[in-house]
Write an enzyme that holds these catalytic residues in place. Structure first.
Site, short mmCIF file in Angstrom:
data_model
loop_
_atom_site.label_atom_id
_atom_site.label_comp_id
_atom_site.label_asym_id
_atom_site.label_seq_id
_atom_site.Cartn_x
_atom_site.Cartn_y
_atom_site.Cartn_z
N LYS A 9 0.85 -1.21 0.00
CA LYS A 9 0.00 0.00 0.00
C LYS A 9 0.88 1.24 0.00
CE LYS A 9 0.83 1.43 4.40
NZ LYS A 9 1.72 2.53 4.68
N GLY A 101 7.59 1.32 4.72
CA GLY A 101 6.38 2.16 4.74
C GLY A 101 5.36 1.70 3.72
N ALA A 103 3.75 -1.44 4.13
CA ALA A 103 2.90 -2.45 4.81
C ALA A 103 3.15 -3.87 4.32
CB ALA A 103 1.41 -2.09 4.69
N GLY A 104 4.40 -4.19 3.98
CA GLY A 104 4.71 -5.54 3.48
C GLY A 104 4.39 -6.61 4.51
N ASP A 139 -2.35 -1.79 10.10
CA ASP A 139 -2.59 -1.75 8.65
C ASP A 139 -3.20 -3.04 8.10
OD1 ASP A 139 -1.56 0.80 8.44
OD2 ASP A 139 0.45 0.14 7.85
O1 C5P Z 1 0.12 -1.32 14.45
P1 C5P Z 1 1.55 -1.47 14.06
O2 C5P Z 1 2.17 -2.70 14.69
O3 C5P Z 1 1.79 -1.41 12.60
O4 C5P Z 1 2.31 -0.23 14.68
C1 C5P Z 1 3.71 -0.18 14.80
C2 C5P Z 1 4.07 0.94 15.75
O5 C5P Z 1 3.78 2.21 15.14
C3 C5P Z 1 3.29 0.95 17.06
O6 C5P Z 1 3.91 0.13 17.98
C4 C5P Z 1 3.36 2.42 17.44
O7 C5P Z 1 4.63 2.70 18.00
C5 C5P Z 1 3.29 3.14 16.09
N1 C5P Z 1 1.91 3.53 15.73
C6 C5P Z 1 1.30 4.58 16.38
N2 C5P Z 1 0.02 4.91 16.05
C7 C5P Z 1 -0.65 4.25 15.08
C8 C5P Z 1 -0.03 3.18 14.38
C9 C5P Z 1 1.26 2.85 14.74
O8 C5P Z 1 1.88 5.21 17.27
N3 C5P Z 1 -1.89 4.61 14.78
#
Ligand code: C5P
Length: 316
Positions: A9, A101, A103-104, A139
Site C-alpha cells: 500500500k 512504509g 505495509a509488506g 494496517d
Molecule cells: O500497528 P503497528 O504494529 O503497525 O504499529 C507499529 C508501531 O507504530 C506501534 O507500535 C506504534 O509505535 C506506532 N503507531 C502509532 N500509532 C498508530 C499506528 C502505529 O503510534 N496509529
C-alpha cells in the site's frame, strides 16, 4: 495448497491527530493498494505446527513473523476447527521492500488470514477477518480490504472509497535503508506533541468541529472527481517532518522525484519509500528512467506499481 498475492500500500494522506489512550496515535489516512506484491503459498502440514519459509535476510521465520502470528491467532481462536486441519507451511516470496512504509509485513498477515480461512474452512466474513487482523497490526484490516480507503482510529477502521482513479505509482527506496515505524511515531511525538488535539477537544466538539484541522476531505473529493492535479496537490504525510530530516538522502530523492513532471510526490507511511504518481504506466516508466539517470546509485531500487482494487488476490 493455496497461492495468494499480498499487495503493498501507499499512503496518499497521513495526518496525525493526537495521542490515544492505548498508546497509539489517532490518525486520518487515505490508503491505496498497488500492484507490487509478495507471493504467499500455504500448504497443509500433518503435524499441528506453523512453519515459515522466507529467504529474505530481514524477514524473521520464527513466531515474530506477522504471517506466523496470523496463523497462531486463528489456531488459538478456533481450536476445534483448526485442530482437525493440522498445521501449515507458509512460504513468502518477498518482493515488497522490508521496513519501507509499504505495509509488506501487514500484507503478509492479511494474506495468511485470508488464505487460512479458505484452507481451514473457517467460513469467516471479511469483517471478522479484519477484526482479527487489527490484533496483529494497524494496517492489516486495510490490507485485507484493499483498493482505496479512508483509514481512521489507529488505522484499523477502514471505509472503502468507490470508483477511485487508476493511477500508477513510481516507488523508490534505498535497498539498505529502513525506517522503524515505532521510531518514526515516537520521534514525531517528541517534536510535535504541542500540536496534538487533546482527547477532551476531540470529544467535546461543540465549539470546534472535528473537520477544523483534518483536510483529508480535499483528497477524498479529488479522488472521487478523478481530479488528477488535485490528487497530486493534496498528498500529505506528517511523518515526513521527522523522517526526511533524519535521512537527507531520502529528502534529496524526494526532491529529484518531484522534479520529473508527475502528479505529485510524497513519502509513504513511516518511509523511507518515496512515490510519485503518474497518469499512465508509460508516464511512470519515463519518470523511473529519469530518476535512475539522475541518481546513479545501485542501492536505489525503483518500481512501477499501478493502483489495484484488491489487497489480497487468490491466484491458485
Ligand atoms: O500497528 P503497528 O504494529 O503497525 O504499529 C507499529 C508501531 O507504530 C506501534 O507500535 C506504534 O509505535 C506506532 N503507531 C502509532 N500509532 C498508530 C499506528 C502505529 O503510534 N496509529
Amino acid at each position: 495448497m493455496i497461492t495468494l498475492l499480498a499487495r503493498a500500500k501507499i499512503n496518499l494522506y497521513l495526518e496525525i491527530i493526537g495521542d490515544r489512550p492505548d498508546g497509539f496515535h489517532e490518525l486520518v489516512m487515505v490508503m491505496q493498494s498497488v500492484a507490487l506484491a509478495d507471493q504467499i503459498t500455504l500448504r497443509r502440514l500433518n503435524a499441528s505446527v506453523i512453519q515459515i519459509n522466507c529467504d529474505h535476510p530481514l524477514v524473521p521465520t520464527d513466531n515474530t513473523n506477522l504471517a506466523y502470528r496470523a496463523a497462531a491467532l486463528l489456531q488459538k481462536r478456533f481450536p476445534n476447527r483448526t485442530n482437525r486441519c493440522g498445521g501449515v507451511e507458509i512460504t513468502v516470496d518477498k518482493k515488497i521492500p522490508v521496513g519501507a512504509g509499504l505495509a509488506g509485513g501487514s500484507a503478509n498477515a492479511a494474506a495468511a488470514l485470508f488464505g487460512l480461512d479458505v484452507l481451514w474452512q473457517l467460513g469467516l466474513t471479511r469483517i471478522e477477518l479484519q477484526e482479527l487482523g487489527a490484533e496483529l497490526g494497524s494496517d492489516v484490516p486495510f490490507c485485507l480490504a484493499g483498493g482505496c480507503a479512508i483509514a481512521t482510529g489507529r488505522g484499523e477502521e477502514v471505509d472503502l472509497l468507490s470508483n477511485p482513479p487508476k493511477l500508477t505509482a513510481v516507488l523508490a527506496k534505498y535497498n539498505t535503508l529502513s525506517v522503524s515505524t515505532p521510531w518514526a511515531y515516537k520521534t514525531y511525538r517528541q517534536q510535535f506533541k504541542h500540536t496534538y488535539r487533546s482527547p477532551q477537544s476531540a470529544s467535546s466538539n461543540a465549539t470546534q468541529p472535528p473537520t477544523a484541522r483534518v483536510q483529508s476531505g480535499d483528497m477524498v473529493r479529488a479522488l472521487g472527481a478523478h481530479d488528477f492535479s488535485a490528487i497530486g496537490s493534496h498528498l500529505r504525510n506528517d511523518l515526513e517532518k521527522v523522517v526526511l530530516p533524519a535521512h537527507p538522502k531520502v529528502a534529496q530523492l524526494r526532491t529529484v522525484m518531484a522534479d520529473q513532471g508527475g502528479l505529485g510526490t510524497m513519502m509513504s507511511g513511516s518511509g523511507p519509500t518515496v512515490f510519485t504518481l503518474a497518469e499512465t504506466p508509460q508516464q511512470a516508466e519515463e519518470i523511473l528512467v529519469a530518476v535512475r539517470a539522475q541518481i546513479a546509485d545501485a542501492d536505489l531500487k525503483l518500481h512501477v506499481a499501478p493502483f489495484v482494487t484488491q489487497g489480497i488476490r487468490l491466484v491458485g
